[in-house]
Design an enzyme around this catalytic site. Structure first.
Site, PDB file in Angstrom:
ATOM      1  N   SER A  71      16.708 -20.267  10.371  1.00 26.44           N
ATOM      2  CA  SER A  71      17.076 -21.610   9.921  1.00 26.44           C
ATOM      3  C   SER A  71      17.573 -21.610   8.476  1.00 26.44           C
ATOM      4  CB  SER A  71      15.870 -22.546  10.032  1.00 26.44           C
ATOM      5  OG  SER A  71      15.305 -22.485  11.316  1.00 26.44           O
TER       6      SER A  71
HETATM    7  N1  SAH Z   1      12.204 -20.511  12.021  1.00 30.86           N
HETATM    8  C1  SAH Z   1      12.861 -19.484  12.792  1.00 30.86           C
HETATM    9  C2  SAH Z   1      13.851 -20.149  13.718  1.00 30.86           C
HETATM   10  C3  SAH Z   1      14.250 -19.328  14.882  1.00 30.86           C
HETATM   11  S1  SAH Z   1      15.360 -20.191  16.010  1.00 30.86           S
HETATM   12  C4  SAH Z   1      13.522 -18.551  11.822  1.00 30.86           C
HETATM   13  O1  SAH Z   1      13.787 -19.013  10.724  1.00 30.86           O
HETATM   14  O2  SAH Z   1      13.785 -17.391  12.146  1.00 30.86           O
HETATM   15  C5  SAH Z   1      14.221 -20.897  17.152  1.00 30.86           C
HETATM   16  C6  SAH Z   1      13.374 -19.944  17.944  1.00 30.86           C
HETATM   17  O3  SAH Z   1      12.727 -20.699  18.971  1.00 30.86           O
HETATM   18  C7  SAH Z   1      14.118 -18.814  18.656  1.00 30.86           C
HETATM   19  O4  SAH Z   1      13.629 -17.586  18.219  1.00 30.86           O
HETATM   20  C8  SAH Z   1      13.800 -19.056  20.143  1.00 30.86           C
HETATM   21  O5  SAH Z   1      13.636 -17.864  20.875  1.00 30.86           O
HETATM   22  C9  SAH Z   1      12.511 -19.845  20.064  1.00 30.86           C
HETATM   23  N2  SAH Z   1      12.185 -20.647  21.247  1.00 30.86           N
HETATM   24  C10 SAH Z   1      12.994 -21.412  22.016  1.00 30.86           C
HETATM   25  N3  SAH Z   1      12.310 -22.001  23.010  1.00 30.86           N
HETATM   26  C11 SAH Z   1      11.005 -21.600  22.874  1.00 30.86           C
HETATM   27  C12 SAH Z   1       9.803 -21.853  23.595  1.00 30.86           C
HETATM   28  N4  SAH Z   1       9.769 -22.638  24.685  1.00 30.86           N
HETATM   29  N5  SAH Z   1       8.660 -21.263  23.173  1.00 30.86           N
HETATM   30  C13 SAH Z   1       8.653 -20.456  22.091  1.00 30.86           C
HETATM   31  N6  SAH Z   1       9.751 -20.172  21.368  1.00 30.86           N
HETATM   32  C14 SAH Z   1      10.925 -20.734  21.750  1.00 30.86           C
END
Ligand code: SAH
Length: 222
Positions: A71
């Site tokens: 993010s």
């Molecule tokens: N704050 C993180 C954002 C990653 S993007 C960073 O800065 O790296 C959002 C993440 O949510 C992704 O890695 C995706 O795999 C995860 N995600 C999506 N649906 C999900 C679910 N149902 N349960 C757990 N993780 C999920």
């Protein structure tokens, strides 16, 4: 230049660059000191592949593989600020920990972080980073955010970095009275939403338009 001088050179540069990042966040309206300190302390470049690391301190979302993104710093700071709002938080549930960057920011501010991620290789890499940075108050699990983390509930805060169409009831049930949930909600058009649990029920506040990856159902293997 020898190798160790080279590495410390990068360290210095990233520290100065983080200082500039913090200044930018302040200009964008982030004012919570604990949040700004955490953003200053967490080395964002360690959460990216080497090829992407030189862009770590730009205020943009960056790819981390598996069609997911780290993010944007502004949104990490803003969501963290909305989550804590000057309170001391004990347990926080994080959904979609991805690279682990948001987890590391939270670890410096709250008591304990419980993080769920559905893509296993991302989870493994994030765990390794927590160990490298000696962040012992973060537990990470391969799990589905729609289910939350029942055995550790209730949580003083719940934060998600992926958007469901609606706030999942299962997560509201795991929120402590007085606790806050912060997550993007929607499909093509998303809004950053805060839900507060009060003695008598739930209060919802719509904050601002945002753009996140979708919260997908079930576990992915990457
Ligand atoms: N704050 C993180 C954002 C990653 S993007 C960073 O800065 O790296 C959002 C993440 O949510 C992704 O890695 C995706 O795999 C995860 N995600 C999506 N649906 C999900 C679910 N149902 N349960 C757990 N993780 C999920």
């Amino acid at each position: 230049m020898n190798r160790s001088a080279d590495v410390s050179g990068i360290g210095m540069t990233s520290q100065r660059t983080r200082e500039r990042l913090v200044q930018r966040l302040q200009e964008q309206g982030v004012s919570n000191i604990a949040v700004l300190d955490a953003m200053r302390n967490v080395p964002r470049h360690l959460f990216l592949d080497e090829a992407m690391a030189h862009r770590a301190y730009e205020d943009t979302a960056l790819p981390i593989g598996y069609q997911q993104t780290l993010s944007q710093p502004y949104i990490v700071a803003r969501m963290t600020e909305l989550l804590i709002t000057g309170r001391d938080l004990g347990k926080v549930l994080e959904i979609g920990s991805g690279s682990g960057y948001q987890s590391a920011v939270l670890a410096g501010i709250v008591g304990e972080v419980f993080a769920l991620e559905r893509i296993k290789p991302l989870l493994m890499a994030a765990r390794k980073r927590m160990r490298q940075l000696k962040l012992r108050n973060v537990q990470m699990r391969h799990g589905d955010g729609y289910e939350g983390w029942e055995s550790q509930a209730p949580f003083d805060g719940i934060l998600a970095a992926a958007a469901p169409e609606q706030v999942p009831q299962s997560l509201l049930a795991q929120l402590a009275v007085g606790g806050r949930l912060v997550m993007p909600v929607g499909g093509r058009e998303q809004t950053l939403v805060v839900v507060e649990r009060t003695d008598s029920g739930f209060e919802r506040y719509d904050i601002e338009p945002v753009r996140f990856v979708p919260l997908l159902p079930g576990l992915g293997n990457g």
